[in-house]
Design an enzyme around this catalytic site. Structure first.
Site, mmCIF file in Angstrom:
data_model
loop_
_atom_site.group_PDB
_atom_site.id
_atom_site.type_symbol
_atom_site.label_atom_id
_atom_site.label_comp_id
_atom_site.label_asym_id
_atom_site.label_seq_id
_atom_site.Cartn_x
_atom_site.Cartn_y
_atom_site.Cartn_z
ATOM 1 N N ARG A 29 6.639 -29.646 -37.557
ATOM 2 C CA ARG A 29 6.332 -30.861 -38.314
ATOM 3 C C ARG A 29 6.827 -32.083 -37.540
ATOM 4 O O ARG A 29 7.952 -32.066 -37.013
ATOM 5 C CB ARG A 29 7.043 -30.828 -39.670
ATOM 6 C CG ARG A 29 6.450 -29.831 -40.623
ATOM 7 C CD ARG A 29 5.379 -30.488 -41.488
ATOM 8 N NE ARG A 29 4.632 -29.498 -42.236
ATOM 9 C CZ ARG A 29 3.585 -29.783 -43.016
ATOM 10 N NH1 ARG A 29 3.172 -31.026 -43.139
ATOM 11 N NH2 ARG A 29 2.949 -28.838 -43.666
ATOM 12 N N ASP A 30 6.011 -33.123 -37.448
ATOM 13 C CA ASP A 30 6.459 -34.358 -36.802
ATOM 14 C C ASP A 30 7.543 -35.002 -37.660
ATOM 15 O O ASP A 30 7.434 -35.070 -38.893
ATOM 16 C CB ASP A 30 5.294 -35.331 -36.609
ATOM 17 C CG ASP A 30 5.622 -36.417 -35.599
ATOM 18 O OD1 ASP A 30 5.011 -36.424 -34.512
ATOM 19 O OD2 ASP A 30 6.505 -37.264 -35.896
ATOM 20 N N ILE A 31 8.601 -35.473 -37.004
ATOM 21 C CA ILE A 31 9.744 -36.049 -37.713
ATOM 22 C C ILE A 31 9.395 -37.401 -38.346
ATOM 23 O O ILE A 31 10.072 -37.855 -39.264
ATOM 24 C CB ILE A 31 10.945 -36.182 -36.733
ATOM 25 C CG1 ILE A 31 12.265 -36.170 -37.478
ATOM 26 C CG2 ILE A 31 10.800 -37.395 -35.833
ATOM 27 C CD1 ILE A 31 13.479 -36.005 -36.577
ATOM 28 N N ASN A 87 -1.747 -37.838 -26.508
ATOM 29 C CA ASN A 87 -1.420 -39.055 -25.778
ATOM 30 C C ASN A 87 -1.002 -38.690 -24.361
ATOM 31 O O ASN A 87 -0.272 -37.724 -24.149
ATOM 32 C CB ASN A 87 -0.265 -39.791 -26.478
ATOM 33 C CG ASN A 87 -0.650 -40.259 -27.873
ATOM 34 O OD1 ASN A 87 -1.792 -40.630 -28.120
ATOM 35 N ND2 ASN A 87 0.300 -40.229 -28.795
ATOM 36 N N VAL A 96 7.187 -38.376 -25.530
ATOM 37 C CA VAL A 96 7.898 -37.135 -25.190
ATOM 38 C C VAL A 96 7.076 -36.445 -24.101
ATOM 39 O O VAL A 96 5.902 -36.106 -24.315
ATOM 40 C CB VAL A 96 8.068 -36.210 -26.411
ATOM 41 C CG1 VAL A 96 8.810 -34.941 -26.003
ATOM 42 C CG2 VAL A 96 8.813 -36.928 -27.540
ATOM 43 N N HIS A 100 1.731 -32.003 -25.688
ATOM 44 C CA HIS A 100 1.644 -31.671 -27.115
ATOM 45 C C HIS A 100 0.399 -32.300 -27.705
ATOM 46 O O HIS A 100 -0.123 -33.285 -27.194
ATOM 47 C CB HIS A 100 2.890 -32.151 -27.881
ATOM 48 C CG HIS A 100 3.168 -33.604 -27.735
ATOM 49 N ND1 HIS A 100 3.803 -34.142 -26.638
ATOM 50 C CD2 HIS A 100 2.885 -34.655 -28.549
ATOM 51 C CE1 HIS A 100 3.912 -35.451 -26.785
ATOM 52 N NE2 HIS A 100 3.356 -35.789 -27.923
HETATM 53 P P1 AMP Z 1 3.933 -38.875 -28.429
HETATM 54 O O1 AMP Z 1 4.125 -40.320 -28.727
HETATM 55 O O2 AMP Z 1 2.485 -38.466 -28.370
HETATM 56 O O3 AMP Z 1 4.711 -38.431 -27.202
HETATM 57 O O4 AMP Z 1 4.493 -38.106 -29.685
HETATM 58 C C1 AMP Z 1 5.814 -37.689 -29.808
HETATM 59 C C2 AMP Z 1 6.028 -37.337 -31.240
HETATM 60 O O5 AMP Z 1 7.191 -36.558 -31.352
HETATM 61 C C3 AMP Z 1 6.195 -38.543 -32.168
HETATM 62 O O6 AMP Z 1 5.178 -38.534 -33.170
HETATM 63 C C4 AMP Z 1 7.582 -38.325 -32.786
HETATM 64 O O7 AMP Z 1 7.654 -38.707 -34.143
HETATM 65 C C5 AMP Z 1 7.786 -36.843 -32.595
HETATM 66 N N1 AMP Z 1 9.172 -36.407 -32.514
HETATM 67 C C6 AMP Z 1 10.161 -36.934 -31.764
HETATM 68 N N2 AMP Z 1 11.302 -36.251 -31.937
HETATM 69 C C7 AMP Z 1 11.030 -35.258 -32.820
HETATM 70 C C8 AMP Z 1 11.798 -34.222 -33.419
HETATM 71 N N3 AMP Z 1 13.109 -34.055 -33.139
HETATM 72 N N4 AMP Z 1 11.193 -33.399 -34.303
HETATM 73 C C9 AMP Z 1 9.883 -33.550 -34.596
HETATM 74 N N5 AMP Z 1 9.100 -34.511 -34.053
HETATM 75 C C10 AMP Z 1 9.665 -35.360 -33.196
#
Ligand code: AMP
Length: 114
Positions: A29-31, A87, A96, A100
């Site tokens: 799940r996205d945080i 992205n 990140v 993904h």
């Molecule tokens: P992106 O901007 O495409 O690299 O997406 C990275 C995603 O990772 C973002 O939507 C964040 O909300 C999500 N994210 C960052 N840290 C965590 C975490 N610890 N657990 C779950 N999702 C995360």
């Protein structure tokens, strides 16, 4: 070896809500959810971004898609629909740097790409 937050989640060094996992990928799940359903489909193989994908990784991409199909069925929105987003690097909004795919659903998503 890359050491992103997603690698730490895969290694169980930090917690996450895990929806699905197999040898190839993990779904969490996205945080910071942007829709009622917002998961991240993350391959376990270290791949920085779409730009580093190789032809030999094609099975990983296909498995990410088939996992999205399974999640849609399991969560009851396979006929309603969903959005998949990847992205790529800074201009693409990647924060990140482990490959993904975002999967969003649970409502009628608005249009717009930028
Ligand atoms: P992106 O901007 O495409 O690299 O997406 C990275 C995603 O990772 C973002 O939507 C964040 O909300 C999500 N994210 C960052 N840290 C965590 C975490 N610890 N657990 C779950 N999702 C995360």
């Amino acid at each position: 070896m890359s050491d992103t937050i997603f690698h730490k989640i895969i290694a169980r060094e930090i917690p996450a809500t895990i929806e699905f996992e197999n040898d190839t990928l993990i779904v969490i799940r996205d945080i910071n959810p942007q829709a009622p359903f917002h998961c991240l489909i993350i391959p376990k193989k270290t791949i920085r971004s779409i730009q580093q994908l190789e032809p030999e990784d094609s099975h990983i991409l296909m498995e990410m898609i088939s996992t999205a199909q399974k999640l849609a069925k399991d969560n009851g929105f396979d006929s309603k629909g969903y959005r998949l987003i990847m992205n790529c690097e800074e201009w693409g909004g990647q924060t990140v740097f482990q490959l993904h795919m975002h999967m969003l659903s649970g409502t009628h998503l608005s249009g717009g790409f930028a």
